[in-house]
Design a protein around this motif. Structure first.
Motif, PDB file in Angstrom:
ATOM      1  N   ALA A 121      -6.301   8.358  13.896  1.00  0.00           N
ATOM      2  CA  ALA A 121      -6.948   7.287  14.644  1.00  0.00           C
ATOM      3  C   ALA A 121      -5.847   6.420  15.236  1.00  0.00           C
ATOM      4  O   ALA A 121      -4.943   5.990  14.520  1.00  0.00           O
ATOM      5  CB  ALA A 121      -7.844   6.470  13.720  1.00  0.00           C
ATOM      6  N   ARG A 122      -5.928   6.175  16.528  1.00  0.00           N
ATOM      7  CA  ARG A 122      -4.927   5.356  17.212  1.00  0.00           C
ATOM      8  C   ARG A 122      -5.602   4.152  17.842  1.00  0.00           C
ATOM      9  O   ARG A 122      -6.563   4.302  18.595  1.00  0.00           O
ATOM     10  CB  ARG A 122      -4.205   6.175  18.278  1.00  0.00           C
ATOM     11  N   GLY A 123      -5.103   2.995  17.529  1.00  0.00           N
ATOM     12  CA  GLY A 123      -5.651   1.765  18.099  1.00  0.00           C
ATOM     13  C   GLY A 123      -6.847   1.249  17.321  1.00  0.00           C
ATOM     14  O   GLY A 123      -7.451   1.970  16.520  1.00  0.00           O
ATOM     15  N   GLU A 136     -10.420   3.240  17.444  1.00  0.00           N
ATOM     16  CA  GLU A 136     -10.504   4.460  16.641  1.00  0.00           C
ATOM     17  C   GLU A 136     -10.385   4.154  15.151  1.00  0.00           C
ATOM     18  O   GLU A 136     -11.070   4.783  14.332  1.00  0.00           O
ATOM     19  CB  GLU A 136      -9.422   5.456  17.068  1.00  0.00           C
ATOM     20  N   ILE A 137      -9.542   3.208  14.781  1.00  0.00           N
ATOM     21  CA  ILE A 137      -9.404   2.822  13.374  1.00  0.00           C
ATOM     22  C   ILE A 137     -10.715   2.217  12.877  1.00  0.00           C
ATOM     23  O   ILE A 137     -11.165   2.504  11.766  1.00  0.00           O
ATOM     24  CB  ILE A 137      -8.212   1.863  13.185  1.00  0.00           C
ATOM     25  N   ARG A 138     -11.362   1.422  13.700  1.00  0.00           N
ATOM     26  CA  ARG A 138     -12.664   0.833  13.345  1.00  0.00           C
ATOM     27  C   ARG A 138     -13.693   1.933  13.082  1.00  0.00           C
ATOM     28  O   ARG A 138     -14.431   1.901  12.092  1.00  0.00           O
ATOM     29  CB  ARG A 138     -13.137  -0.089  14.467  1.00  0.00           C
ATOM     30  N   GLN A 177      -0.205   6.595   6.713  1.00  0.00           N
ATOM     31  CA  GLN A 177      -0.369   8.033   6.443  1.00  0.00           C
ATOM     32  C   GLN A 177      -0.889   8.210   5.025  1.00  0.00           C
ATOM     33  O   GLN A 177      -0.228   7.788   4.073  1.00  0.00           O
ATOM     34  CB  GLN A 177       0.965   8.761   6.582  1.00  0.00           C
ATOM     35  N   LEU A 178      -2.038   8.809   4.877  1.00  0.00           N
ATOM     36  CA  LEU A 178      -2.603   9.105   3.561  1.00  0.00           C
ATOM     37  C   LEU A 178      -2.524  10.599   3.331  1.00  0.00           C
ATOM     38  O   LEU A 178      -3.025  11.391   4.136  1.00  0.00           O
ATOM     39  CB  LEU A 178      -4.061   8.641   3.472  1.00  0.00           C
ATOM     40  N   ALA A 198      -1.757   0.616  16.405  1.00  0.00           N
ATOM     41  CA  ALA A 198      -1.348   1.331  15.187  1.00  0.00           C
ATOM     42  C   ALA A 198      -1.931   2.737  15.151  1.00  0.00           C
ATOM     43  O   ALA A 198      -2.919   3.043  15.825  1.00  0.00           O
ATOM     44  CB  ALA A 198      -1.811   0.556  13.949  1.00  0.00           C
ATOM     45  N   THR A 199      -1.310   3.583  14.325  1.00  0.00           N
ATOM     46  CA  THR A 199      -1.807   4.939  14.081  1.00  0.00           C
ATOM     47  C   THR A 199      -2.125   5.087  12.604  1.00  0.00           C
ATOM     48  O   THR A 199      -1.317   4.741  11.745  1.00  0.00           O
ATOM     49  CB  THR A 199      -0.752   5.991  14.486  1.00  0.00           C
ATOM     50  N   LEU A 200      -3.303   5.610  12.322  1.00  0.00           N
ATOM     51  CA  LEU A 200      -3.773   5.898  10.970  1.00  0.00           C
ATOM     52  C   LEU A 200      -3.985   7.403  10.884  1.00  0.00           C
ATOM     53  O   LEU A 200      -4.689   7.975  11.725  1.00  0.00           O
ATOM     54  CB  LEU A 200      -5.086   5.156  10.703  1.00  0.00           C
ATOM     55  N   ALA A 201      -3.355   8.053   9.914  1.00  0.00           N
ATOM     56  CA  ALA A 201      -3.507   9.495   9.751  1.00  0.00           C
ATOM     57  C   ALA A 201      -3.987   9.784   8.338  1.00  0.00           C
ATOM     58  O   ALA A 201      -3.367   9.371   7.361  1.00  0.00           O
ATOM     59  CB  ALA A 201      -2.186  10.203  10.010  1.00  0.00           C
ATOM     60  N   VAL A 202      -5.108  10.468   8.246  1.00  0.00           N
ATOM     61  CA  VAL A 202      -5.674  10.870   6.958  1.00  0.00           C
ATOM     62  C   VAL A 202      -6.011  12.350   7.090  1.00  0.00           C
ATOM     63  O   VAL A 202      -6.973  12.721   7.761  1.00  0.00           O
ATOM     64  CB  VAL A 202      -6.940  10.061   6.604  1.00  0.00           C
TER      65      VAL A 202
END
Length: 118
Positions: free
Chosen positions: A47-49, A52-54, A112-113, A38-42
């Motif tokens: 953060a990818r994977g 990185e999300i952790r 996406q935040l 997954a990709t998290l963008a703030v």
């Protein structure tokens, strides 16, 4: 909060699980809400994977310990994909793409935040 690691059975469950796990300081529980790639963008942070999300959530929870309940919009689903939206305090919005997994549970694939209100 290991007993609250139940999976999301519907896309709308994800935000509630996120809030409960964030308030419990459950980093692994938060990571478990995302697909492995997954990709998290703030803002500028992406953060990818899971690794990185952790790290992102470890940093966030080190700075913030209280997450208020959020209002959510009804998810818009098409087959095994759904758009989830959370309306956060101060006009912030979080929009996510959730995907039904082979076991029937839902995980976020993209998160996406938007930090600053439009």
């Amino acid at each position: 909060m290991n007993d609250d690691r139940a999976p999301a059975r519907a896309p709308e469950d994800l935000a509630q699980l996120f809030n409960a796990r964030a308030n419990a300081g459950d980093i692994e529980g938060l990571v478990a809400l995302y697909e492995p790639d997954a990709t998290l963008a703030v803002g500028e942070v992406k953060a990818r994977g899971h690794d990185e999300i952790r790290r992102f959530f470890a940093d966030l929870l080190a700075k913030k310990s209280s997450f208020p309940e959020v209002r959510t919009m009804e998810p818009v689903a098409s087959g095994d994909v759904a758009l989830t939206v959370a309306l956060l305090p101060k006009g912030r919005i979080s929009a996510e793409i959730a995907r039904r997994q082979s076991n029937g549970c839902w995980l976020w694939a993209v998160d996406q935040l938007k930090i600053d209100p439009a």
